[in-house]
Motif scaffolding. Structure first.
Motif, PDB file in Angstrom:
ATOM      1  N   VAL A  40      44.037 -50.421 -24.658  1.00  0.00           N
ATOM      2  CA  VAL A  40      44.170 -48.967 -24.625  1.00  0.00           C
ATOM      3  C   VAL A  40      45.630 -48.558 -24.834  1.00  0.00           C
ATOM      4  N   LYS A  41      46.572 -49.337 -24.289  1.00  0.00           N
ATOM      5  CA  LYS A  41      48.003 -49.047 -24.508  1.00  0.00           C
ATOM      6  C   LYS A  41      48.382 -49.200 -25.979  1.00  0.00           C
ATOM      7  N   LYS A  42      47.804 -50.219 -26.639  1.00  0.00           N
ATOM      8  CA  LYS A  42      48.103 -50.470 -28.048  1.00  0.00           C
ATOM      9  C   LYS A  42      47.449 -49.442 -28.967  1.00  0.00           C
ATOM     10  N   LYS A  43      46.301 -48.934 -28.551  1.00  0.00           N
ATOM     11  CA  LYS A  43      45.520 -48.001 -29.373  1.00  0.00           C
ATOM     12  C   LYS A  43      45.296 -46.686 -28.617  1.00  0.00           C
ATOM     13  N   PRO A  44      46.371 -45.950 -28.353  1.00  0.00           N
ATOM     14  CA  PRO A  44      46.213 -44.725 -27.568  1.00  0.00           C
ATOM     15  C   PRO A  44      45.378 -43.675 -28.318  1.00  0.00           C
ATOM     16  N   LEU A  45      44.625 -42.927 -27.559  1.00  0.00           N
ATOM     17  CA  LEU A  45      43.793 -41.863 -28.108  1.00  0.00           C
ATOM     18  C   LEU A  45      44.264 -40.530 -27.567  1.00  0.00           C
ATOM     19  N   LEU A  61      28.282 -38.579 -20.851  1.00  0.00           N
ATOM     20  CA  LEU A  61      29.109 -37.841 -21.796  1.00  0.00           C
ATOM     21  C   LEU A  61      28.235 -37.343 -22.937  1.00  0.00           C
ATOM     22  N   PRO A  62      28.544 -36.161 -23.448  1.00  0.00           N
ATOM     23  CA  PRO A  62      27.738 -35.617 -24.551  1.00  0.00           C
ATOM     24  C   PRO A  62      27.874 -36.447 -25.829  1.00  0.00           C
ATOM     25  N   GLU A  63      26.892 -36.310 -26.697  1.00  0.00           N
ATOM     26  CA  GLU A  63      26.874 -37.040 -27.971  1.00  0.00           C
ATOM     27  C   GLU A  63      28.058 -36.669 -28.855  1.00  0.00           C
ATOM     28  N   THR A  64      28.652 -35.517 -28.621  1.00  0.00           N
ATOM     29  CA  THR A  64      29.772 -35.067 -29.446  1.00  0.00           C
ATOM     30  C   THR A  64      31.060 -35.830 -29.172  1.00  0.00           C
ATOM     31  N   VAL A  65      31.106 -36.574 -28.058  1.00  0.00           N
ATOM     32  CA  VAL A  65      32.307 -37.331 -27.705  1.00  0.00           C
ATOM     33  C   VAL A  65      32.260 -38.678 -28.416  1.00  0.00           C
ATOM     34  N   GLU A  66      33.304 -38.957 -29.198  1.00  0.00           N
ATOM     35  CA  GLU A  66      33.370 -40.232 -29.915  1.00  0.00           C
ATOM     36  C   GLU A  66      33.840 -41.334 -28.973  1.00  0.00           C
ATOM     37  N   LEU A  67      33.046 -42.403 -28.882  1.00  0.00           N
ATOM     38  CA  LEU A  67      33.386 -43.553 -28.056  1.00  0.00           C
ATOM     39  C   LEU A  67      34.051 -44.600 -28.925  1.00  0.00           C
ATOM     40  N   HIS A  68      35.068 -45.268 -28.373  1.00  0.00           N
ATOM     41  CA  HIS A  68      35.849 -46.238 -29.138  1.00  0.00           C
ATOM     42  C   HIS A  68      35.643 -47.644 -28.573  1.00  0.00           C
ATOM     43  N   ASP A  72      35.412 -57.503 -27.833  1.00  0.00           N
ATOM     44  CA  ASP A  72      34.901 -58.457 -26.842  1.00  0.00           C
ATOM     45  C   ASP A  72      34.564 -57.832 -25.495  1.00  0.00           C
ATOM     46  N   VAL A  73      34.370 -56.532 -25.460  1.00  0.00           N
ATOM     47  CA  VAL A  73      33.973 -55.841 -24.228  1.00  0.00           C
ATOM     48  C   VAL A  73      32.725 -55.038 -24.552  1.00  0.00           C
ATOM     49  N   GLN A  74      31.737 -55.092 -23.669  1.00  0.00           N
ATOM     50  CA  GLN A  74      30.476 -54.414 -23.954  1.00  0.00           C
ATOM     51  C   GLN A  74      30.557 -52.902 -23.814  1.00  0.00           C
ATOM     52  N   TYR A  75      31.587 -52.396 -23.155  1.00  0.00           N
ATOM     53  CA  TYR A  75      31.717 -50.960 -22.939  1.00  0.00           C
ATOM     54  C   TYR A  75      32.628 -50.335 -23.983  1.00  0.00           C
TER      55      TYR A  75
END
Length: 99
Positions: A40-45, A61-68, A72-75
């Motif tokens: 997350v530090k390397k790829k700040p949003l 979270l609503p469908e309008t929120v883009e998840l990143h 190697d992590v399932q979340y």
């Protein structure tokens, strides 16, 4: 009368146990959390603001929120109100809030 009461009690216990399982916290191992924090530090949003959505574990979270994705992590993650939030991509429910 006894049969109806026993059936009702059994149904209540079944629903209570299902709710308890659904409410359990997701356990993320310290090593995995370290990987997530570093990524997350390397790829700040940019932080998003979500009106009407409580930032609690279990909130969806609503469908309008883009998840990143985190490799190697399932979340998935997103930054909401300047807080990094881990989300189950299948249910879009918050599983952990990382400050």
């Amino acid at each position: 009368m006894r049969m109806h009461l026993s059936t009702a009690a059994a149904g209540f216990l079944l629903l209570a146990s299902v709710g308890a399982v659904a409410a359990q916290d997701v356990i993320i191992q310290p090593e995995q959390e370290t990987v997530i924090r570093e990524y997350v530090k390397k790829k700040p949003l940019a932080s998003v603001n979500l009106l009407g959505v409580e930032l609690n574990i279990g909130s969806a979270l609503p469908e309008t929120v883009e998840l990143h994705e985190v490799p190697d992590v399932q979340y998935r993650y997103v930054v909401v109100d300047n807080r990094t939030v881990l989300v189950d991509p299948g249910t879009r429910r918050i599983v952990k809030i990382i400050d």
